[in-house]
Design a protein around this motif. Structure first.
Motif, PDB file in Angstrom:
ATOM      1  N   ARG A 115       0.835  -1.201   0.000  1.00  9.52           N
ATOM      2  CA  ARG A 115       0.000   0.000   0.000  1.00  9.52           C
ATOM      3  C   ARG A 115       0.868   1.250   0.000  1.00  9.52           C
ATOM      4  N   ASP A 116       0.901   1.950  -1.104  1.00 12.11           N
ATOM      5  CA  ASP A 116       1.606   3.214  -1.247  1.00 12.11           C
ATOM      6  C   ASP A 116       3.037   3.173  -0.713  1.00 12.11           C
ATOM      7  N   PRO A 117       3.870   2.217  -1.169  1.00 14.67           N
ATOM      8  CA  PRO A 117       5.256   2.150  -0.689  1.00 14.67           C
ATOM      9  C   PRO A 117       6.121   3.229  -1.326  1.00 14.67           C
ATOM     10  N   ASP A 118       7.229   3.540  -0.649  1.00 16.08           N
ATOM     11  CA  ASP A 118       8.199   4.466  -1.244  1.00 16.08           C
ATOM     12  C   ASP A 118       8.891   3.830  -2.438  1.00 16.08           C
ATOM     13  N   TYR A 119       9.148   2.512  -2.343  1.00 18.34           N
ATOM     14  CA  TYR A 119       9.899   1.810  -3.372  1.00 18.34           C
ATOM     15  C   TYR A 119       9.232   0.488  -3.736  1.00 18.34           C
ATOM     16  N   VAL A 120       9.409   0.103  -4.980  1.00 12.50           N
ATOM     17  CA  VAL A 120       9.255  -1.291  -5.388  1.00 12.50           C
ATOM     18  C   VAL A 120      10.669  -1.845  -5.495  1.00 12.50           C
ATOM     19  N   VAL A 121      10.951  -2.896  -4.740  1.00 13.88           N
ATOM     20  CA  VAL A 121      12.297  -3.483  -4.723  1.00 13.88           C
ATOM     21  C   VAL A 121      12.210  -4.897  -5.281  1.00 13.88           C
ATOM     22  N   LEU A 122      12.897  -5.116  -6.379  1.00 12.51           N
ATOM     23  CA  LEU A 122      12.875  -6.407  -7.063  1.00 12.51           C
ATOM     24  C   LEU A 122      14.174  -7.148  -6.824  1.00 12.51           C
ATOM     25  N   GLY A 123      14.048  -8.371  -6.333  1.00 11.77           N
ATOM     26  CA  GLY A 123      15.206  -9.240  -6.164  1.00 11.77           C
ATOM     27  C   GLY A 123      14.973 -10.555  -6.876  1.00 11.77           C
ATOM     28  N   GLU A 124      15.792 -11.524  -6.540  1.00 12.42           N
ATOM     29  CA  GLU A 124      15.715 -12.823  -7.201  1.00 12.42           C
ATOM     30  C   GLU A 124      14.856 -13.779  -6.387  1.00 12.42           C
ATOM     31  N   THR A 125      14.087 -14.607  -7.066  1.00 13.13           N
ATOM     32  CA  THR A 125      13.320 -15.670  -6.443  1.00 13.13           C
ATOM     33  C   THR A 125      13.143 -16.786  -7.454  1.00 13.13           C
ATOM     34  N   ARG A 126      12.975 -17.985  -6.968  1.00 14.28           N
ATOM     35  CA  ARG A 126      12.730 -19.129  -7.856  1.00 14.28           C
ATOM     36  C   ARG A 126      11.254 -19.247  -8.213  1.00 14.28           C
ATOM     37  N   THR A 127      10.410 -18.398  -7.609  1.00 11.84           N
ATOM     38  CA  THR A 127       8.961 -18.508  -7.836  1.00 11.84           C
ATOM     39  C   THR A 127       8.372 -17.127  -8.118  1.00 11.84           C
ATOM     40  N   TYR A 128       8.773 -16.516  -9.225  1.00 12.17           N
ATOM     41  CA  TYR A 128       8.204 -15.221  -9.580  1.00 12.17           C
ATOM     42  C   TYR A 128       6.703 -15.366  -9.795  1.00 12.17           C
ATOM     43  N   LYS A 145       9.222   4.387  -6.467  1.00  6.35           N
ATOM     44  CA  LYS A 145      10.518   4.356  -7.143  1.00  6.35           C
ATOM     45  C   LYS A 145      10.942   2.900  -7.318  1.00  6.35           C
ATOM     46  N   PHE A 146      11.570   2.602  -8.465  1.00  7.11           N
ATOM     47  CA  PHE A 146      11.845   1.228  -8.874  1.00  7.11           C
ATOM     48  C   PHE A 146      13.321   0.906  -8.658  1.00  7.11           C
ATOM     49  N   ILE A 147      13.585  -0.062  -7.768  1.00 10.04           N
ATOM     50  CA  ILE A 147      14.939  -0.502  -7.439  1.00 10.04           C
ATOM     51  C   ILE A 147      15.048  -2.000  -7.728  1.00 10.04           C
ATOM     52  N   ARG A 174       9.360  -2.412 -19.295  1.00  3.88           N
ATOM     53  CA  ARG A 174       8.622  -2.320 -20.564  1.00  3.88           C
ATOM     54  C   ARG A 174       7.167  -1.940 -20.318  1.00  3.88           C
ATOM     55  N   ALA A 175       6.590  -2.470 -19.234  1.00  3.67           N
ATOM     56  CA  ALA A 175       5.186  -2.202 -18.936  1.00  3.67           C
ATOM     57  C   ALA A 175       4.962  -0.785 -18.407  1.00  3.67           C
ATOM     58  N   THR A 176       5.962  -0.235 -17.705  1.00  2.83           N
ATOM     59  CA  THR A 176       5.774   1.056 -17.043  1.00  2.83           C
ATOM     60  C   THR A 176       6.514   2.212 -17.702  1.00  2.83           C
ATOM     61  N   GLY A 177       7.536   1.891 -18.489  1.00  4.79           N
ATOM     62  CA  GLY A 177       8.385   2.936 -19.032  1.00  4.79           C
ATOM     63  C   GLY A 177       9.350   3.506 -18.005  1.00  4.79           C
ATOM     64  N   ARG A 178       9.460   2.863 -16.836  1.00  6.80           N
ATOM     65  CA  ARG A 178      10.333   3.330 -15.763  1.00  6.80           C
ATOM     66  C   ARG A 178      11.509   2.381 -15.608  1.00  6.80           C
ATOM     67  N   GLU A 179      12.708   2.905 -15.789  1.00  9.84           N
ATOM     68  CA  GLU A 179      13.915   2.089 -15.680  1.00  9.84           C
ATOM     69  C   GLU A 179      14.285   1.906 -14.219  1.00  9.84           C
ATOM     70  N   PRO A 180      14.647   0.694 -13.802  1.00  4.63           N
ATOM     71  CA  PRO A 180      15.049   0.504 -12.405  1.00  4.63           C
ATOM     72  C   PRO A 180      16.456   1.018 -12.156  1.00  4.63           C
ATOM     73  N   TYR A 181      16.748   1.283 -10.885  1.00  4.43           N
ATOM     74  CA  TYR A 181      18.125   1.551 -10.481  1.00  4.43           C
ATOM     75  C   TYR A 181      18.682   0.255  -9.923  1.00  4.43           C
ATOM     76  N   TYR A 182      19.712  -0.273 -10.581  1.00  2.00           N
ATOM     77  CA  TYR A 182      20.334  -1.528 -10.161  1.00  2.00           C
ATOM     78  C   TYR A 182      21.460  -1.227  -9.169  1.00  2.00           C
ATOM     79  N   VAL A 183      21.435  -1.884  -8.018  1.00  2.00           N
ATOM     80  CA  VAL A 183      22.438  -1.641  -6.986  1.00  2.00           C
ATOM     81  C   VAL A 183      23.642  -2.577  -7.112  1.00  2.00           C
ATOM     82  N   GLY A 184      23.399  -3.844  -7.472  1.00  2.00           N
ATOM     83  CA  GLY A 184      24.462  -4.841  -7.526  1.00  2.00           C
ATOM     84  C   GLY A 184      25.418  -4.641  -8.687  1.00  2.00           C
ATOM     85  N   LYS A 185      26.425  -5.505  -8.742  1.00  3.38           N
ATOM     86  CA  LYS A 185      27.420  -5.441  -9.821  1.00  3.38           C
ATOM     87  C   LYS A 185      26.727  -5.453 -11.181  1.00  3.38           C
ATOM     88  N   PRO A 186      27.196  -4.654 -12.156  1.00  2.31           N
ATOM     89  CA  PRO A 186      28.473  -3.928 -12.168  1.00  2.31           C
ATOM     90  C   PRO A 186      28.433  -2.523 -11.578  1.00  2.31           C
TER      91      PRO A 186
END
Length: 266
Positions: A115-128, A145-147, A174-186
């Motif tokens: 509900r109305d979060p500051d961020y959407v944070v996407l990580g890895e999971t085996r069950t998307y 904001k997309f991270i 692609r669905a939102t037109g909003r590019e995420p900010y990637y924190v991990g390497k590189p």
């Protein structure tokens, strides 16, 4: 004039392809880490994988014969949490991911909500989940904001490649037109957060990795000396295709045994 003391190197090193390969110890990894511990050399083991907590990864490494303390493991989930804490302390996030990511965010005091979060944070999971991805898309459209923890498009499994964070991030982008900010390497941000966690400086720290496009690039952009080992993804011929070079190329981490004090000595 007094002689200048020799430089004492500290180490950041990738996990998969450097220390282990498909749940098996890479020969020499245990000896090299033992040498670092015996000489009290600070080191961190890095991984872009955000699924597992450091405790989980310690247990997995122990099964291969590597004894790495939890405090010596740095993940993209921890780097992401550190980044968010610096940007918006005590914030909120809608999270797609596993315990490694949710635990890291809980530990910095974040509230996990849809509900109305500051961020959407996407990580890895085996069950998307299609439902969770759909919710993420709508929240980003509404202004969250997309991270993303890392840009890796695929991950390994015994059956073959699996879609990973980068692939799902591309779907949401692609669905939102909003590019995420990637924190991990590189992103060199992960290197700098690891340096702060280790309490060292880029001038006397080097990065050991098996990938030119993530490990070597991130190390170079963070101002570290780099060693590419050929026991993982990148090969000697493919390394030549990149417009940048590692400081040194080694067949595997076994080549560094006995040389941790000065890995660049001939």
């Amino acid at each position: 004039m007094a002689e200048q003391a020799p430089k004492r190197w500290n180490y950041l090193m990738d996990m998969d392809g450097v220390l282990v390969h498909e749940e098996h110890l890479i020969p020499g990894a245990d000896t090299f880490l033992g040498e670092l511990r015996a000489n009290e050399v600070p080191f961190l083991v890095l991984t872009n994988n955000s699924i597992y907590t450091p405790r989980d990864l310690r247990a997995r490494l122990l099964r291969t014969g590597l004894d790495v303390p939890e405090t010596s493991i740095w993940t993209s989930a921890l780097a992401t949490a550190r980044f968010l804490d610096s940007q918006r302390p005590g914030g909120s996030a809608f999270v797609i991911g596993e315990a490694g990511l949710t635990t890291a965010l809980h530990e910095i005091g974040y509230v996990l909500t849809d509900r109305d979060p500051d961020y959407v944070v996407l990580g890895e999971t085996r069950t998307y989940s299609f439902t969770a991805i759909t919710r993420a898309i709508r929240l980003v459209e509404e202004g969250a904001k997309f991270i993303a923890t890392n840009p890796d498009a695929t991950g390994p499994s015994r059956e073959g490649s699996l879609p990973a964070t980068g692939s799902i991030a591309a779907l949401i982008e692609r669905a939102t037109g909003r590019e995420p900010y990637y924190v991990g390497k590189p992103n060199p941000l992960m290197m700098r957060s690891a340096l702060r966690a280790l309490g060292t400086h880029s001038a006397n720290t080097l990065m050991i990795g098996d990938r030119m496009d993530t490990d070597v690039r991130a190390g170079l952009e963070a101002g570290l000396q780099t060693i590419l080992v050929l026991s993982g993804i990148s090969a000697r011929d493919t390394a030549e295709l990149f417009p940048y070079r590692p400081t040194k190329i080694a067949e595997s981490i076994a080549d560094l045994v006995g040389h941790s004090a000065d890995p660049f000595a001939e």
